[in-house]
Design an enzyme around this catalytic site. Structure first.
Site, short mmCIF file in Angstrom:
data_model
loop_
_atom_site.label_atom_id
_atom_site.label_comp_id
_atom_site.label_asym_id
_atom_site.label_seq_id
_atom_site.Cartn_x
_atom_site.Cartn_y
_atom_site.Cartn_z
N TYR A 67 0.76 -1.25 0.00
CA TYR A 67 0.00 0.00 0.00
C TYR A 67 0.80 1.31 0.00
O TYR A 67 0.48 2.23 -0.75
CB TYR A 67 -1.00 0.03 1.17
CG TYR A 67 -2.14 -0.95 1.04
CD1 TYR A 67 -2.25 -1.82 -0.05
CD2 TYR A 67 -3.13 -1.01 2.01
CE1 TYR A 67 -3.30 -2.72 -0.16
CE2 TYR A 67 -4.19 -1.92 1.91
CZ TYR A 67 -4.27 -2.76 0.82
OH TYR A 67 -5.31 -3.65 0.71
N GLU A 74 -2.21 13.87 -7.35
CA GLU A 74 -1.54 15.18 -7.37
C GLU A 74 -0.05 15.02 -7.61
O GLU A 74 0.54 15.72 -8.43
CB GLU A 74 -1.75 15.91 -6.03
CG GLU A 74 -3.18 16.34 -5.76
CD GLU A 74 -4.03 15.25 -5.10
OE1 GLU A 74 -3.68 14.05 -5.20
OE2 GLU A 74 -5.05 15.60 -4.48
#
Ligand code: THU
Length: 165
Positions: A67, A74
């Protein structure tokens, strides 16, 4: 005791209140959600950056089975821009997100790490990046990244310590 307050002005615009350039950038951010790789969160984030020459750069979140390796939309867009359009000024960023086939009603503000990454670019280029946060109930507009991250840390802070001799 001394006290001060930091205020952020947020203007919420619906589609008819946006100008053509804003509408185009928001629509690009919505489109960018389609390239999101998010099999773990099922949360598709899209970003569109407007460059000074008018070009639009897209980014989306790219996740990983491990993860923490994944990257937000962004920073995907910002770092692509830094690598492929070095020195080009970014004038605006639009951010949109969808999950379960629907765009969010409220806008998705960038996470703290992405705000810091955006601040670095804004500080380096010396001109504000306008932030457009899309939600189905309106687009929240903020005039600069600095307004999104008050009491922020940038390279200037490393030069302003009190030196005692
Ligand atoms: N995410 C973004 O891409 N931008 C943000 O500002 C907030 C979160 C992504 C990271 C992760 O892939 C998913 O959204 C859920 O957190």
């Amino acid at each position: 005791m001394r006290e001060y307050e930091i205020r952020t002005r947020v203007v919420v615009l619906d589609e008819q209140e946006q100008n053509a350039t804003e509408r185009e950038l928001i629509s690009a951010a919505r489109r960018a959600t389609e390239s999101s790789y998010s099999p773990y969160s099922h949360f598709q984030v899209g970003v569109a950056l407007r460059l000074q020459d008018g070009e639009i750069i897209l980014g989306s979140n790219q996740e990983n089975a491990s993860y923490p390796v994944g990257t937000c939309a962004e920073r995907t867009a910002l770092f692509w821009c830094g690598a492929n359009r070095p020195g080009t000024v970014i004038t605006a960023i639009a951010i949109a997100a969808q999950t379960g086939g629907r765009f969010t009603t409220d806008p998705i503000p960038p996470c703290g790490m992405c705000r810091q990454a955006l601040l670095e670019v804004e500080h380096r280029q010396g001109t504000p990046i306008r932030v457009l946060l899309y939600g189905e109930n309106g687009t929240h507009c903020i005039n600069s990244v600095r307004d999104l991250i008050p009491l922020s840390f940038d390279s200037d802070n490393m030069e302003t310590c009190n030196t005692q001799t």
